[in-house]
Design an enzyme around this catalytic site. Structure first.
Site, PDB file in Angstrom:
ATOM      1  N   HIS A 195       6.943  -6.115  -1.487  1.00  0.00           N
ATOM      2  CA  HIS A 195       6.185  -6.316  -0.015  1.00  0.00           C
ATOM      3  C   HIS A 195       6.154  -4.592   0.672  1.00  0.00           C
ATOM      4  CE1 HIS A 195       6.926 -10.151   0.670  1.00  0.00           C
ATOM      5  NE2 HIS A 195       7.894 -10.755   0.502  1.00  0.00           N
TER       6      HIS A 195
ATOM      7  N   ASP B  44      -0.900  -3.644   2.938  1.00  0.00           N
ATOM      8  CA  ASP B  44      -1.169  -4.837   2.934  1.00  0.00           C
ATOM      9  C   ASP B  44      -2.599  -5.153   3.373  1.00  0.00           C
ATOM     10  OD1 ASP B  44       1.227  -6.232   1.694  1.00  0.00           O
ATOM     11  OD2 ASP B  44       1.328  -7.350   3.751  1.00  0.00           O
TER      12      ASP B  44
END
Length: 393
Positions: free
Chosen positions: A138, A168
């Site tokens: 993540h 991200d």
């Protein structure tokens, strides 16, 4: 006003944040984006709170201006549909782990055989190669492995879990769009597409910028609060009397002089140039004492007409109402079928020729399945057969 990317047609197989944010930018700039979604395995953003009228606000935002077709990619009938789509769409965006699309028969080589002009963008945590290519991760993990977290934080409390998903978005989404558009430009010369491999960890590593250049070229290792821009100088946030925060970015001498004059300590200005850590620490303590003497609103009034790189730390609610952001139109109203329009973050890129206003919020899974298949030439009977086989959701 269709937008500069109105000639592009994108098949988006991605979920969660990186890929959908990338395709949101493309859709906002005019590209035709079709989400290819599983009818049985939901994109988790669809259930992410908060919800408005039963719909995730995040999903409604990330997937605006996009259509959705629901296909079970494990069924051969669905592959036939994708092959027909690839013949008409010139870009594929996917976010599976390496090898997954190949197992489904939808890898780059297989689809390139159908459409040699195809640009195929893969966004993953660690890229298509290397020992970590199949590893889960993540945003927090990518920033950690890329070394970014090692000097983003405070010495006494450690790395900061950022409020925005830096790897991200800045890594996967923005670099993905850059790579995609670069491949589009290359295709104009060659007539051929290519595979664009985006690793969010690679891209996070590239964000080191000046600190990375200093280490690689000069061997200077950045650490927490030992750089000019990461808390190692007076360039920092300071708490006000009422518990709010003021950002002080007065790095240049002319700005520092104005800042120190406003806080009533003009003699501190010369100390801002000191390269010695202990002197910077002492200067910060002096500034802290002065800033804590007044509430944030008073500091805002004092600095309102002063050009010294001083701004308040605003909440999101306050930022939405700030006159500069309101003037720039950072919030837009997006139509919702049968309901009042929903306020969303607007596309941040401005074009002199303009772009089409947002058409709709994110759609339900498969909301456009029948419509899209009709455009591909499928008859009502063929569509019924696909539904009966459960290939089509």
């Amino acid at each position: 006003m269709k937008g500069p990317l109105s000639s592009l047609k994108v098949l988006d197989f991605s979920t969660l944040l990186p890929g959908p944010f990338a395709s949101l930018l493309l859709a906002d700039m005019g590209a035709e984006v079709l989400r290819v979604e599983s009818p049985t395995r939901m994109d988790l953003v669809r259930v992410l709170p908060p919800h408005v009228d039963g719909v995730s606000a995040s999903h409604a935002y990330l997937n605006r201006n996009k259509r959705s077709i629901a296909l079970d990619l494990k069924r051969p009938e669905s592959l036939e549909v994708v092959h027909k789509l690839v013949a008409q769409y010139d870009i594929v965006l996917e976010q599976f782990r390496p090898g997954v699309m190949e197992k489904l028969g939808l890898g780059y080589e297989a689809l390139k055989a159908i459409n040699p002009r195809l640009i195929y963008v893969s966004i993953t945590g660690y890229g298509q190669t290397g020992p970590y290519k199949d590893r889960a991760g993540h945003d927090l993990n990518y920033l950690a492995l890329a070394g970014v977290a090692s000097y983003t934080g405070r010495r006494d409390s450690g790395p900061l879990p950022l409020g925005v998903q830096l790897a991200d978005i800045a890594g996967g989404s923005l670099h993905g769009v850059i790579g995609l558009l670069a491949a589009v430009i290359a295709r104009q010369s060659t007539g051929l597409g290519q595979h664009v491999d985006i690793s969010m960890t690679d891209c996070a590593f590239s964000l080191h910028g000046m600190a990375g250049a200093g280490y690689l070229a000069a061997g200077v290792e950045p650490g927490m609060e030992n750089q000019v821009l990461n808390g190692g100088s007076f360039y920092d946030y300071y708490r006000t009397r009422d518990g709010r925060w003021l950002s002080v970015g007065s790095l240049e001498p002319q700005f520092m002089q104005q800042f120190c004059a406003v806080i009533g300590r003009p003699e501190l200005a010369a100390r801002g140039l000191s390269p010695k850590p202990e002197e910077q620490a002492a200067l910060k303590r002096e500034i802290e004492i002065e800033i804590e003497k007044h509430d944030l609103t008073e500091w805002q009034q004092r600095f309102a007409a002063v050009d010294a790189c001083i701004e308040p730390v605003l909440s999101l609610a306050e930022a939405v109402q700030h006159p500069q952001l309101k003037a720039r139109g950072v919030v837009t109203d997006v139509p919702r079928e049968g309901r009042p329009a929903q306020a969303q973050i607007a596309c941040p890129i401005r074009f002199s020729d303009g772009v089409e206003p947002p058409r709709h919020v994110g759609s339900a899974v498969g909301a456009h399945s029948v419509e899209v298949l009709g455009e591909l030439g499928f008859s009502e009977a063929q569509i019924a057969e696909l539904k009966a086989s459960k290939a089509l959701g």
